[in-house]
Write a protein that holds these residues in place. Structure first.
Motif, PDB file in Angstrom:
ATOM      1  N   ARG A 156      23.454  48.056 -20.067  1.00 52.83           N
ATOM      2  CA  ARG A 156      22.328  48.048 -20.880  1.00 52.83           C
ATOM      3  C   ARG A 156      20.984  47.517 -20.130  1.00 52.83           C
ATOM      4  O   ARG A 156      20.401  46.700 -20.436  1.00 52.83           O
ATOM      5  N   SER A 164      24.556  58.059 -22.969  1.00 48.91           N
ATOM      6  CA  SER A 164      25.372  58.724 -24.047  1.00 48.91           C
ATOM      7  C   SER A 164      26.628  57.655 -24.150  1.00 48.91           C
ATOM      8  O   SER A 164      27.015  57.321 -25.596  1.00 48.91           O
ATOM      9  N   ARG A 212      27.798  51.561 -28.622  1.00 47.96           N
ATOM     10  CA  ARG A 212      27.090  50.898 -29.708  1.00 47.96           C
ATOM     11  C   ARG A 212      27.592  51.505 -31.175  1.00 47.96           C
ATOM     12  O   ARG A 212      27.718  50.450 -32.248  1.00 47.96           O
ATOM     13  N   ARG A 269      25.756  54.628 -26.097  1.00 49.15           N
ATOM     14  CA  ARG A 269      25.556  54.791 -27.474  1.00 49.15           C
ATOM     15  C   ARG A 269      26.714  54.771 -28.202  1.00 49.15           C
ATOM     16  O   ARG A 269      26.843  54.452 -29.268  1.00 49.15           O
ATOM     17  N   THR A 300      21.759  59.628 -31.659  1.00 48.60           N
ATOM     18  CA  THR A 300      20.430  58.954 -32.374  1.00 48.60           C
ATOM     19  C   THR A 300      20.509  59.311 -33.994  1.00 48.60           C
ATOM     20  O   THR A 300      20.259  58.332 -34.580  1.00 48.60           O
ATOM     21  N   TRP A 320      18.670  46.579 -34.353  1.00 50.72           N
ATOM     22  CA  TRP A 320      19.102  47.812 -34.242  1.00 50.72           C
ATOM     23  C   TRP A 320      18.561  48.667 -35.493  1.00 50.72           C
ATOM     24  O   TRP A 320      18.515  49.879 -35.604  1.00 50.72           O
ATOM     25  N   VAL A 330      23.127  56.983 -35.343  1.00 47.54           N
ATOM     26  CA  VAL A 330      22.608  55.552 -35.681  1.00 47.54           C
ATOM     27  C   VAL A 330      21.751  55.292 -36.853  1.00 47.54           C
ATOM     28  O   VAL A 330      21.630  54.402 -37.707  1.00 47.54           O
ATOM     29  N   GLN A 348      22.419  63.223 -26.464  1.00 47.53           N
ATOM     30  CA  GLN A 348      21.556  61.971 -26.696  1.00 47.53           C
ATOM     31  C   GLN A 348      21.018  62.116 -28.071  1.00 47.53           C
ATOM     32  O   GLN A 348      21.030  60.963 -28.954  1.00 47.53           O
ATOM     33  N   ARG A 359      17.795  49.234 -28.664  1.00 50.79           N
ATOM     34  CA  ARG A 359      16.779  50.238 -28.289  1.00 50.79           C
ATOM     35  C   ARG A 359      15.288  50.138 -28.823  1.00 50.79           C
ATOM     36  O   ARG A 359      14.633  50.967 -29.357  1.00 50.79           O
TER      37      ARG A 359
END
Lengths: 399, 375, 399, 375
Positions: free
Chosen positions: A85, A254, A260, A257, A335, A364, A338, A331, A35
């Motif tokens: 991605r 999403s 991830r 994510r 975040t 990341w 993360v 979403q 990202r």
């Protein structure tokens, strides 16, 4: 009743997946995975690869270079793009000005612009918001005065995303100040190289400069660049905003994510940074979000199915209205996760945004917080979630 | 129960608040951030003149002899201005470590410069590959060699590490964790700094057979973890107060914005949904304010278990309140909330950083649950 | 600055604690522990024990039987009562009509009522709410027409708590229908034995019948039962509502619930009903609430301290406004936890509420859900939390 | 992907919805609850006539041969009316158990009466002192004695246990958990019923050396836990659909109330904070609706792990949505929301019960996290 895709749809999915595997450049995939911020060159490169495959503008009418995909196929395409991605194509070119031109443009306008839009030969930006006219768009003040075969545009736009790259802007301008707010507005195409245009970048909290103020000082715009009729611009803008709902919840993004987060969880567990208690806590929170995402995904699929087969009610209409709100909330929640995973090392900014010292860490970790900050916009732009709730309360609940 | 401030405390709080209001408006702050060390040396010198850098030290060491309440007042005022000078690292973290553990000789060497604003010190403890927020399971090693120590290891996320003159470094010894006072420009020490998203600086610091004199050990060998625990608890208490200052200013800005911003022909502050959101922000602010106070008065507690539980509870509340207030302030400001040209976004980012530092709310909730809860 | 109580305050706490240990009947303590419903007899018995000790009406003026306690003592008393699992004295008698009479009553009214109020010889209920006048109290319609030395009252009250037990009602009635809504209202004391009064119990979702409708059909009320001046009733009602804020967050009640949750956690862990995962999950949630409760407690203490020493600002004024909202939210969250602890066996109703079969289980399990249901009222009655937020937005934030 | 209903399914859904709308208004429901068995025998007989009691059984057994989608449609309609008849216990729980595991002889004896509405059956599995929601760690024992089984143990929270004619009882045997078909009025069986807060009935059932014939075992010895797992998953899917029906009706009632109730001179539905609350309720409803569908289509999955994860996910969403919608519906109704004289409070209570049954949202979140999450 079932939630599985047909063999044809599954084959289509495999086709998209294979294409992404073969044609998505590794450096772009890696940037998306982490990202990190994508530059103009990145986006142009990818758009042209898609365009070469005929997939840059699938939702356009077939005559103008679109694909006759079903809503399910459009959903699958978007999901696979996100899971693979791949960068998202410019929404201004692909989802906004393109469809408006297809529907309301003159033949000359179509001829002149459409293939360049699809290939990102021209980069477009959207000139809607103004200081004082954000959610209340109809109160915009930028004036366009007819002068022979030109309009003379004076005023200011703000929050113009990527105006710094743009060759063209599609803008709402006021052509009849005497009319009611929503009546006297026209839809103009403005060459960003015109004399009298100043673009001032606005730094945002993610450290990027993709937002801009655009000032118009007696900018002359040929009247052939008017879309449709004068003073009917509001109608074209509304058509543009309601264009596409098969991807509105951005479930694919999403889902990517979540994958991830799982990868990072494993990484931190393996390296000993996360204790078993950390692992359990993060897993539980991630699974909580997975459940919400599954519920959102099926809600999105209900809309896709309703679009495919109108008349078979599963409550899809009211469902469509909520996809944006819940989609953005999810979403944003992902975040946050993360950022938690990144920990204190995540305080460091990505050096390329600042030309500062050498990187402290790759990828990341340093992108976590900027992306979290960046994604605060999704509940603000395109009609804030408060405005969305007003709309649902009125149109769906009748309050 | 006594929640009143002494006259001295009231004056301290007012002085710093006025200083920040006068000298630290948003545009000045933007300038300070761009100055070479990442903050304003001039402001730092004025802090020294105001006596703020002497806060945690005993009077016989030239200090102010202050405690948690004074630090709370100062940090809250600094929070209101999003002050970026290295107060937390030099005064709160390292100052506390020195006040707790330095020998008279060490104090005599270090404190005058620190108090005068000439010496900056940073704490180098965390490591990228260690268990997160561990006090003991670090990899950096100190090996005894001919009356010297040799340090080897990598520290990460060292707050204000690249402007520091001195570092306090944690390392394993054969007697447990020890702390060392290391010159930041010494042989074998490499400091790589970077800007942080909240307008400050952070550094990775590498030690490669960096020689450290025997008398540079801070505290007894093996006492490092205990000192670190106290130091970090003090820093958490300070951060909770800073967060309260930020939240206070942020709520003020937000309600002010709602009163002046018009849409659809009315001030948006007339919309009930936004009003109620602001009330929820106020509730979160008041809960946080209470817990900053709780943290400040918990620092002197002798029972380490209770002290650490109380500090965890405060950090949990500050994390929750800070996230809610930061996110909602941005949301209620709309697009202007996400520009770097307006203070509210920076407040949001600093609140995010504060949650992240020394264990976020979820981390401390686990720790507190593990300890059985509050009292 | 410190949060510890003084040795004097600590001694007072011990005194309260000793009193509760010695004088609170075990059966009442057990009912409170399990949050079972208390009957009239229970409440009268306890009120008289308190009254004998001189502690039934501590917040009243000393001349009328109150105690000259500091705000901190009042706080301690309330906390110890809650922690000791003592029933709360009737708020209608002790916190409402008593203080109103002390402040606005005639000597004759004080003489006649105060000692009987303190001893619960007379049980009082509050006649404020009407159908159509809940949060919007000023729109009430019950009429009182002067007829010689009487008022003739006609109309209806609703949600009148414990009217079924009441000997007296203090009521707001409209005496001047021509005046502005808040002006033409008077404050009347009405003998519930008067001809023309009908009380109809309303069953609530916790299975109890403590709420009532009260109908007035030309009920004659002697004019000597008017409080203060005619048409000034709104002022007396407002004074009554703002009477006491040292206990508004009801921290003691929630602290007692946290202790109870911990006891039950231990019980379920020991008996093997809860797995280690269950235990960890519930503990984490309980600790989350403990932290909020601690923050609320200190916020309450800031208000107590501000009341003790006006002029030393720690933001206490705005803090006071939020205690009700957060206090009720926490009380409700704790009842949710007990429902989770009770599990499926908690579906069974307490038989005494239904006269049905023999009990399936004793005590807390079957009281968990009814108490959860009952406590939904705390965010509705006495000014809903929505109304509270309106007030804070206006008076504290200036929105 | 096909989210359309077949013509037959559409008809089924409409029929039951219409039946509930016509025959199950709130006042009728209040009457039914007060009838002696705790529900209306007459309504039950009409269910039989409509064929609803035959739903899960194969056509050769006189059944409808229906699956998860049909059950979803029926339960959603029953939810709208807060129907209290023992459909979940007799048809969904025990019907599924019989369809899965009964021998032809057992079916021949039981199904005609069940389908005709004459026989009621309840599942007696949970125990007050067993680990909560365990399938295997129960204490009730079945001991073989002269060609009979003797049952000993205590079951609790048996849904509709005191109106049941037959019980399906789980017990430990030396070959694992087995299920037994037991006459509720048999020797050694004591049933003590009580009303539940959601207008239904529940029972404790005690077995003291209760003799059960050898041919009354349902399924193989040791197969009990597997059968129970399937049965409970089917019941959870049914409950999620019932909850959706309740939430739908509850949101309708709430928005209707906000439109008609006036305070301060306007309909309270004009207040933005309340409007946004209703939108959040709608969001929760739609997420729940999606997950009820997910549960229904997951039931036939062959992979037990995936099936059980999907069912847990649905139960989590239903618990979360149900709590939010129930609490907010009461709150938005104000005082009338907490009276037993108005439907919304009963909806709130039933939603509470649904979360509690077969593991609440938190329990299933732990289970799902333990399993690694969804797919």
């Amino acid at each position: 009743m079932n939630l599985s895709f047909t063999p044809e749809e599954q084959a289509f999915r495999n086709e998209v997946r294979a294409f992404l595997r073969d044609y998505l450049p590794d450096d772009l995939r890696q940037k998306m995975l982490e990202r990190r911020h994508l530059g103009k060159e990145d986006l142009v490169r990818w758009q042209r690869i898609l365009n070469a495959r005929g997939w840059a503008t699938p939702a356009w009418p077939v005559d103008y270079g679109g694909q006759s995909w079903t809503p399910a196929q459009r959903y699958i395409f978007q999901e696979e793009m996100a899971l693979g991605r791949a960068p998202e194509p410019s929404p201004f070119n692909v989802n906004m000005i393109g469809p408006v031109l297809c529907k309301f443009g003159t033949d000359a306008q179509k001829q002149r612009f459409l293939t360049r839009i699809a290939n990102l030969d021209d980069w477009w930006c959207q000139g809607f918001s103004e200081p004082g006219a954000g959610s209340d768009l109809a109160s915009l003040k930028t004036r366009a005065v007819r002068d022979g075969d030109h309009y003379v545009v004076t005023g200011q736009k703000i929050w113009t995303t990527q105006a710094q790259h743009a060759d063209w802007m599609f803008a709402l301008v006021r052509t009849d100040p005497a009319a009611k707010p929503q009546r006297g507005i026209s839809f103009l195409l403005i060459d960003m190289a015109s004399p009298g245009i100043t673009v001032r970048p606005i730094e945002t909290i993610d450290g990027e400069r993709d937002a801009n103020e655009v000032f118009f000082d007696a900018v002359r715009v040929p009247s052939e660049n008017l879309i449709g009729e004068e003073n009917k611009g509001w109608d074209y803008a509304k058509a543009l905003l309601g264009h596409e709902r098969s991807g509105i919840a951005r479930v694919g993004l999403s889902k990517e994510r979540v994958l991830r987060v799982k990868e990072i969880e494993a990484l931190l567990a393996e390296s000993g940074v996360f204790s078993p208690a950390d692992q359990a806590r993060v897993r539980r929170r991630r699974v909580e979000l997975e459940v919400e995402l599954k519920a959102l995904e099926i809600t999105q699929l209900r809309v896709v199915a309703a679009d495919s087969q109108a008349g078979h009610g599963t409550g899809a209409n009211s469902a469509a209205s909520i996809l944006k709100i819940k989609g953005t909330e999810l979403q944003q929640a992902l975040t946050e996760m993360v950022v938690e995973l990144a920990g204190p090392e995540g305080l460091a900014m990505r050096p390329e945004a600042h030309g500062a010292n050498a990187p402290l860490a790759d990828g990341w970790i340093e992108a976590a917080a900027p992306y979290y900050f960046n994604m605060r916009k999704v509940s603000i732009f395109g009609g804030s979630n408060e405005i969305q709730r007003n709309i649902v309360a009125k149109t769906v609940l009748g309050l | 129960m006594n929640l009143s401030l002494t006259e001295e405390q009231r004056l301290l709080g007012e002085t710093v608040t006025r200083f920040v209001a006068d000298r630290y408006d948003f545009l000045s702050r933007e300038r300070y951030v761009r100055e070479p060390p990442g903050f304003s040396r001039a402001i730092w010198a004025e802090f020294a003149q105001l006596g703020l850098l002497a806060l945690p030290f005993a009077e016989q060491d030239g200090g102010f002899g202050a405690g948690g309440v004074e630090t709370m007042l100062v940090m809250q005022a600094l929070g209101r201005g999003l002050v970026v000078e290295p107060y937390l690292s030099t005064v709160v973290l390292c100052g506390t470590a020195l006040a707790l553990a330095a020998t008279p000789a060490q104090k005599a060497i270090l404190l005058p410069g620190l108090i005068a604003g000439e010496t900056l010190i940073a704490l180098a403890h965390g490591e990228r590959h260690a268990p997160r927020h561990t006090l003991t399971q670090i990899r950096t090693k100190a090996t005894r060699r001919n009356g010297y120590w040799l340090l080897d290891g990598e520290k990460s996320a060292v707050l204000d590490g690249d402007s520091a003159d001195k570092l306090i470094v944690s390392a394993r010894t054969d007697q447990g964790i020890a702390l060392f006072l290391v010159d930041a420009r010494a042989e074998g020490v490499t400091v790589r700094g970077a800007p942080t998203y909240d307008g400050r600086r952070i550094a990775d610091v590498t030690f490669e057979a960096a020689p450290v004199a025997a008398d540079a050990m801070l505290g007894a060998p093996g006492a490092g973890a205990g000192i670190l625990r106290s130091v970090i608890e003090t820093a958490i208490a300070a951060l909770t107060a800073e967060a309260v200052g930020i939240m206070e200013a942020t709520l003020d800005m937000t309600t002010e914005y709602l009163k002046t911003r018009h849409q659809f022909g009315v001030a948006i502050g007339s919309f009930q949904a936004l009003q109620h959101r602001c009330v929820d922000m106020l509730i979160q602010l008041e809960l946080a304010r209470s817990m900053a106070l709780f943290a400040a008065v918990s620092l002197p507690l002798e029972d380490a278990g209770t002290r650490s539980r109380n500090i965890s509870a405060a950090k949990i509340q500050i994390g929750r309140s800070g996230r809610f207030i930061g996110q909602q302030a941005v949301q209620l400001h709309g697009a202007i909330g996400i520009t770097a040209e307006y203070q509210v976004g920076h407040a949001f980012k600093r609140l995010t950083a504060i949650d992240t530092l020394f264990g976020d709310a979820n981390h401390h909730l686990d720790a507190l649950a593990e300890a059985g809860g509050l009292a």
